[in-house]
Design a protein around this motif. Structure first.
Motif, PDB file in Angstrom:
ATOM      1  N   ALA A   1       0.830  -1.200   0.000  1.00  0.00           N
ATOM      2  CA  ALA A   1       0.000   0.000   0.000  1.00  0.00           C
ATOM      3  C   ALA A   1       0.872   1.260   0.000  1.00  0.00           C
ATOM      4  CB  ALA A   1      -0.927  -0.015   1.212  1.00  0.00           C
ATOM      5  N   GLN A   2       1.959   1.254   0.729  1.00  0.00           N
ATOM      6  CA  GLN A   2       2.855   2.412   0.741  1.00  0.00           C
ATOM      7  C   GLN A   2       3.518   2.603  -0.622  1.00  0.00           C
ATOM      8  OE1 GLN A   2       5.596   1.880   3.955  1.00  0.00           O
ATOM      9  NE2 GLN A   2       4.033   2.160   5.564  1.00  0.00           N
ATOM     10  N   LEU A   3       3.897   1.503  -1.289  1.00  0.00           N
ATOM     11  CA  LEU A   3       4.514   1.613  -2.617  1.00  0.00           C
ATOM     12  C   LEU A   3       3.527   2.204  -3.622  1.00  0.00           C
ATOM     13  CD1 LEU A   3       6.562  -1.717  -2.889  1.00  0.00           C
ATOM     14  CD2 LEU A   3       7.434   0.601  -2.549  1.00  0.00           C
ATOM     15  N   ARG A   4       2.276   1.764  -3.574  1.00  0.00           N
ATOM     16  CA  ARG A   4       1.269   2.281  -4.499  1.00  0.00           C
ATOM     17  C   ARG A   4       1.020   3.768  -4.245  1.00  0.00           C
ATOM     18  NH1 ARG A   4      -3.220  -2.630  -4.284  1.00  0.00           N
ATOM     19  NH2 ARG A   4      -2.045  -4.109  -5.619  1.00  0.00           N
ATOM     20  N   LYS A   5       0.945   4.123  -2.975  1.00  0.00           N
ATOM     21  CA  LYS A   5       0.728   5.525  -2.656  1.00  0.00           C
ATOM     22  C   LYS A   5       1.883   6.384  -3.156  1.00  0.00           C
ATOM     23  CE  LYS A   5      -0.138   8.564   1.265  1.00  0.00           C
ATOM     24  NZ  LYS A   5      -0.274   8.646   2.740  1.00  0.00           N
ATOM     25  N   LYS A   6       3.095   5.918  -2.968  1.00  0.00           N
ATOM     26  CA  LYS A   6       4.263   6.672  -3.428  1.00  0.00           C
ATOM     27  C   LYS A   6       4.305   6.766  -4.957  1.00  0.00           C
ATOM     28  CE  LYS A   6       9.219   7.025  -2.589  1.00  0.00           C
ATOM     29  NZ  LYS A   6       9.576   7.329  -3.946  1.00  0.00           N
ATOM     30  N   PHE A   7       3.870   5.667  -5.633  1.00  0.00           N
ATOM     31  CA  PHE A   7       3.846   5.669  -7.101  1.00  0.00           C
ATOM     32  C   PHE A   7       2.878   6.724  -7.620  1.00  0.00           C
ATOM     33  CE2 PHE A   7       2.009   3.991 -11.088  1.00  0.00           C
ATOM     34  CZ  PHE A   7       3.145   4.041 -11.879  1.00  0.00           C
ATOM     35  N   GLU A   8       1.689   6.808  -6.983  1.00  0.00           N
ATOM     36  CA  GLU A   8       0.713   7.804  -7.427  1.00  0.00           C
ATOM     37  C   GLU A   8       1.221   9.217  -7.156  1.00  0.00           C
ATOM     38  OE1 GLU A   8      -1.938   7.331  -9.116  1.00  0.00           O
ATOM     39  OE2 GLU A   8      -1.812   5.139  -9.081  1.00  0.00           O
TER      40      GLU A   8
END
Length: 282
Positions: free
Chosen positions: A257-264
């Motif tokens: 979830a943290q990786l996806r948030k950072k990607f966005e």
């Protein structure tokens, strides 16, 4: 009856006569209705040569078997008939009689007397000691009188309980007075330290305190919060991580979830940078 009185008198004689070697037994009563007397063992106070003592020789009477409810005033009134009494000191056990510190508090450091004690009765003249030894011939001596009663039994317990009840106003006044003296003492010490700060002593040494280049940690709210945060991080490092399978799954899920948030967030930042780019070669 006459036979009972004779038996009681014989019993009193046996009690008075049963004294250790060197001592004289004095039969005393702490009330007129008391049937059996109490024995005080007395002798002249003597010390070895060269041994220091606060009690003057030849004028001091050493008293054993003093009950806990017998006060110095009671002993002073008892032995006044033998001569002028200079002082009376009651101790837990025999000793050199060093000067005691005066008790300044009524509520703190109170000592409860639980057993029999010893006493040192100092007369103004040496004849008082010799006269005290002859009191055994007079029979039981009455210590408690109507004008100066000695409380024993139930009355003593009631008085002890009443004395144990603390008066709040009196206690507050004593604590306030103590804190005022304490604050005054601390202020004097700080003023003295500030006056001597940086001044070398006789040998040329300068005393270094915490008020130098690195003073102590200030106790502010921000400093307390930082300290609590550091303690929290230390506890977190000590905890077992991913010990159970469900903890491992939760950790993976949170990481994704943290990786996806950072990607966005990175996509939005790149799009914003492209929109603000002014140089367009094509």
């Amino acid at each position: 009856t006459a036979s009972c009185r004779a038996k009681m008198a014989a019993g009193e004689e046996r009690v008075v006569g049963a004294a250790p070697a060197g001592y004289t037994a004095l039969a005393v009563k702490f009330g007129a209705r008391q049937r059996s007397p109490h024995c005080l063992l007395v002798k002249e106070h003597q010390v070895r040569e060269g041994a220091g003592t606060a009690h003057p020789p030849r004028r001091t009477l050493f008293v054993l078997n003093v009950p806990p409810y017998c006060s110095p005033d009671s002993l002073s009134r008892l032995f006044t008939r033998c001569g002028p009494v200079q002082s009376v000191e009651i101790c837990d056990k025999p000793g050199p009689g060093e000067k005691k510190e005066k008790q300044t508090s009524k509520f703190f450091n109170r000592k409860t007397v639980t057993g029999f004690q010893v006493a040192y009765v100092v007369f103004r003249k040496p004849a008082g000691v010799q006269a005290a030894k002859t009191l055994s011939r007079e029979g039981p001596l009455l210590i408690s009188t109507e004008s100066h009663p000695v409380k024993t039994g139930i009355s003593k317990w009631i008085a002890s309980y009443a004395a144990s009840v603390v008066d709040r106003e009196e206690l507050k006044a004593e604590v306030d007075a103590y804190m005022q003296d304490y604050d005054k003492k601390i202020a004097e010490e700080e003023a003295k330290a500030a006056k001597q700060e940086g001044v070398p002593d006789e040998e040329g040494w300068v005393k270094v305190t915490r008020k130098g280049r690195k003073p102590g940690l200030p106790r502010t709210e921000a400093a307390n919060l930082r300290m609590l945060e550091r303690e929290k991080q230390k506890r977190a490092r000590k905890e077992l991580l991913n010990f159970y399978a469900w903890q491992h799954r939760e950790t993976k899920r949170e990481h994704i979830a943290q990786l996806r948030k950072k990607f966005e967030e990175d996509k939005q930042r790149i799009a914003l940078m492209r929109a603000q780019r002014k140089f367009r070669p094509y």
